[in-house]
Design a protein around this motif. Structure first.
Motif, PDB file in Angstrom:
ATOM      1  N   PHE A   8      12.018 -24.197  -5.668  1.00 26.66           N
ATOM      2  CA  PHE A   8      12.387 -22.756  -6.673  1.00 26.66           C
ATOM      3  C   PHE A   8      13.742 -22.629  -7.045  1.00 26.66           C
ATOM      4  O   PHE A   8      14.691 -22.847  -6.081  1.00 26.66           O
ATOM      5  CB  PHE A   8      11.830 -21.608  -5.959  1.00 26.66           C
ATOM      6  CG  PHE A   8      10.425 -21.746  -5.670  1.00 26.66           C
ATOM      7  CD1 PHE A   8       9.193 -21.449  -6.714  1.00 26.66           C
ATOM      8  CD2 PHE A   8       9.722 -21.959  -4.399  1.00 26.66           C
ATOM      9  CE1 PHE A   8       7.831 -21.883  -6.388  1.00 26.66           C
ATOM     10  CE2 PHE A   8       8.420 -22.245  -4.283  1.00 26.66           C
ATOM     11  CZ  PHE A   8       7.538 -22.004  -5.137  1.00 26.66           C
ATOM     12  N   LYS A  42       5.785 -19.748  -1.764  1.00 26.82           N
ATOM     13  CA  LYS A  42       6.300 -19.046  -3.127  1.00 26.82           C
ATOM     14  C   LYS A  42       6.239 -17.706  -2.956  1.00 26.82           C
ATOM     15  O   LYS A  42       7.238 -16.984  -3.565  1.00 26.82           O
ATOM     16  CB  LYS A  42       5.177 -19.347  -4.045  1.00 26.82           C
ATOM     17  CG  LYS A  42       5.398 -18.975  -5.614  1.00 26.82           C
ATOM     18  CD  LYS A  42       4.034 -19.059  -6.255  1.00 26.82           C
ATOM     19  CE  LYS A  42       3.570 -20.328  -6.708  1.00 26.82           C
ATOM     20  NZ  LYS A  42       2.450 -20.479  -7.693  1.00 26.82           N
ATOM     21  N   LEU A 256       6.922 -20.202 -12.545  1.00 25.43           N
ATOM     22  CA  LEU A 256       6.908 -20.325 -11.075  1.00 25.43           C
ATOM     23  C   LEU A 256       5.877 -21.184 -10.307  1.00 25.43           C
ATOM     24  O   LEU A 256       5.811 -21.722  -9.458  1.00 25.43           O
ATOM     25  CB  LEU A 256       7.122 -19.039 -10.302  1.00 25.43           C
ATOM     26  CG  LEU A 256       8.297 -18.167 -10.391  1.00 25.43           C
ATOM     27  CD1 LEU A 256       7.899 -16.890  -9.947  1.00 25.43           C
ATOM     28  CD2 LEU A 256       9.145 -18.949  -9.539  1.00 25.43           C
TER      29      LEU A 256
END
Length: 280
Positions: A8, A42, A256
């Motif tokens: 990320f 995440k 994402l």
């Protein structure tokens, strides 16, 4: 391809679009989380974005990627409670993912699968509006003040499913009055939507949906696919959109997440954008 989906990243951009005497505004653009309950890395990474101290959050949809995804989304977004936010829906906020042959994306935007699992969009909206205090602007407009800047914002429901109703926006915007800044928000950046947003006076346009192509050729400006009709070199990142002689900045987030049936990314990291708006 299986590793990069965990890498990320934050993209940083700055734009001079505010009145000359305004303070800078930090807008965190979040899109396409496609959250499943087991995606703890995440969730923790998104929660850690609170350290960026955004003044406003713009969420361009597809938050849920599993029928129990809201539980993970709560863990991810909880630190943003009380931060002003705007959001629109993507189709996966209403309908669960399904397996698709990825080669079919080269033939054009994906079609609706009639055998689809319905998601609890009411629970999602209840959390985003009641708990976080964000405002839904599907086919609607709103006005808010952030750090002394009066902002008008408008948006549409998912244009990829033809749920957008652009005809209602001029009247909705007209009821808001004057503003220092006007934002246009959409999930899917179809040309018809972007053209209308420019005509309606958007100073900045936010979109998601494309996943930046999700799999790209390293070093290439163009995505391989965009799953809509936006030019492939504008399927990710900050660019400009021009219509009838007027131009507005356009930020398309690569998002994402990904469908749980296509857990890959290559040369296209999952991302959010921190967009700093500065005085002209």
């Amino acid at each position: 391809m299986g590793i990069e989906r965990y890498l990320f990243t934050v993209r940083y951009h700055a734009l001079r679009v505010l009145p000359r005497d305004a303070d800078a505004l930090r807008i965190l653009h979040i899109s396409d989380a496609h959250m499943a309950p087991w995606q703890h890395h995440k969730q923790e990474w998104i929660a850690g974005l609170a350290r960026l101290e955004p003044d406003l959050i713009v969420n361009t949809g597809d938050n849920i990627g599993h029928r129990d995804g809201l539980s993970g989304l709560r863990d991810a977004f909880e630190p943003f409670t009380g931060v002003p936010g705007l959001f629109v829906h993507g189709s996966n906020d209403f309908q669960g993912p399904s397996f698709r042959n990825p080669l079919r994306y080269f033939t054009g935007p994906s079609q609706r699968n009639p055998e689809i699992e319905e998601m609890d969009v009411d629970a999602l909206d209840g959390y985003l509006t009641d708990d976080l205090g964000w405002t839904l602007i599907d086919n609607a407009a709103t006005s808010l003040e952030v750090r002394g800047v009066r902002i008008n914002a408008f948006g549409v429901n998912d244009a990829h499913r033809d749920w957008d109703d652009l005809e209602v926006l001029p009247e909705a915007i007209g009821e808001l009055g004057e503003a220092d800044l006007t934002l246009g928000v959409t999930h899917a950046p179809y040309r018809r939507v972007l053209d209308e947003y420019v005509d309606l006076g958007a100073d900045v346009i936010f979109a998601g949906h494309t996943h930046g192509g999700q799999v790209r050729i390293p070093g290439s400006r163009d995505a391989l696919v965009a799953n809509c009709d936006i030019p492939l070199d504008q399927a990710r990142g900050l660019s400009e959109w021009t219509h009838d002689g007027r131009t507005a900045p356009l930020n398309v987030s690569a998002g994402l997440g990904h469908s749980i049936y296509a857990p890959v990314r290559f040369a296209c990291r999952p991302e959010v954008t921190l967009l700093t708006l500065l005085p002209r």
